[in-house]
Design an enzyme around this catalytic site. Structure first.
Site, PDB file in Angstrom:
ATOM      1  N   LYS A 179       7.283 -45.756  31.187  1.00 47.04           N
ATOM      2  CA  LYS A 179       8.140 -45.398  32.328  1.00 47.04           C
ATOM      3  C   LYS A 179       7.302 -45.412  33.607  1.00 47.04           C
ATOM      4  O   LYS A 179       6.084 -45.354  33.575  1.00 47.04           O
ATOM      5  CB  LYS A 179       8.734 -43.986  32.165  1.00 47.04           C
ATOM      6  CG  LYS A 179       9.612 -43.792  30.948  1.00 47.04           C
ATOM      7  CD  LYS A 179      10.964 -44.446  31.097  1.00 47.04           C
ATOM      8  CE  LYS A 179      11.872 -44.182  29.924  1.00 47.04           C
ATOM      9  NZ  LYS A 179      11.593 -44.980  28.745  1.00 47.04           N
ATOM     10  N   SER A 196      14.760 -49.965  28.728  1.00 50.80           N
ATOM     11  CA  SER A 196      14.729 -48.948  29.786  1.00 50.80           C
ATOM     12  C   SER A 196      13.936 -49.365  31.021  1.00 50.80           C
ATOM     13  O   SER A 196      14.067 -48.752  32.066  1.00 50.80           O
ATOM     14  CB  SER A 196      14.172 -47.629  29.247  1.00 50.80           C
ATOM     15  OG  SER A 196      12.780 -47.717  29.029  1.00 50.80           O
TER      16      SER A 196
END
Length: 146
Positions: A104, A67
């Site tokens: 993230k 990701s």
């Protein structure tokens, strides 16, 4: 020492090098034509001093997944995480979200917080009051194997 393993990250406590200095050649490494050997100036380099600013608040985690590939965080990379750094907009953070750890980019705007992946195959995550959410630490360095 292994601390915790989740689906996306595996955490370790640092085993500090105890003042072991490694040879360091401060010449710059040319990706073009090599420089003459007599230009080398050998110094000593401590990876602890380079990578860890706050020993008590620093941990390592190994990345699992894709990701964050756009930010240069690839599967099996080792992250250096400092829990003493204040989380701010655009920092890459390790977060605990609804029972799982994730890494993230933080996006803060108009009182909202989003966790932004760096891969178009993944969707941003809006953090709400309903989430069990903690920003666990800020990524300061990434260690890669070649």
């Amino acid at each position: 020492m292994l601390l915790h393993r989740s689906e996306s990250l595996t955490f370790f406590t640092p085993d500090h090098f105890s003042n072991i200095d490694i040879p360091f050649f401060d010449t710059g490494i040319s990706a073009g034509f090599p420089s003459p050997a007599e230009d080398f100036k050998q110094q000593r380099l401590s990876l602890d001093r380079e990578l860890i600013k706050n020993k008590e608040a620093t941990f390592f985690a190994r990345v699992s997944g894709q990701s964050m590939i756009g930010a240069g965080l690839d599967d099996n990379d080792l992250l250096v995480i400092d829990r003493s750094i204040n989380p701010t907009h655009n920092k890459i953070a390790v977060c605990f979200l609804d029972g799982e750890f994730t890494v993230k980019r933080l996006k803060m705007s108009d009182g909202e917080l989003w966790l932004q992946p760096e891969n178009p195959s993944y969707q941003p995550i809006k953090i709400t009051k309903e989430n069990n959410f903690v920003i666990w630490g800020i990524v300061t360095n990434v260690i890669k194997r070649v």
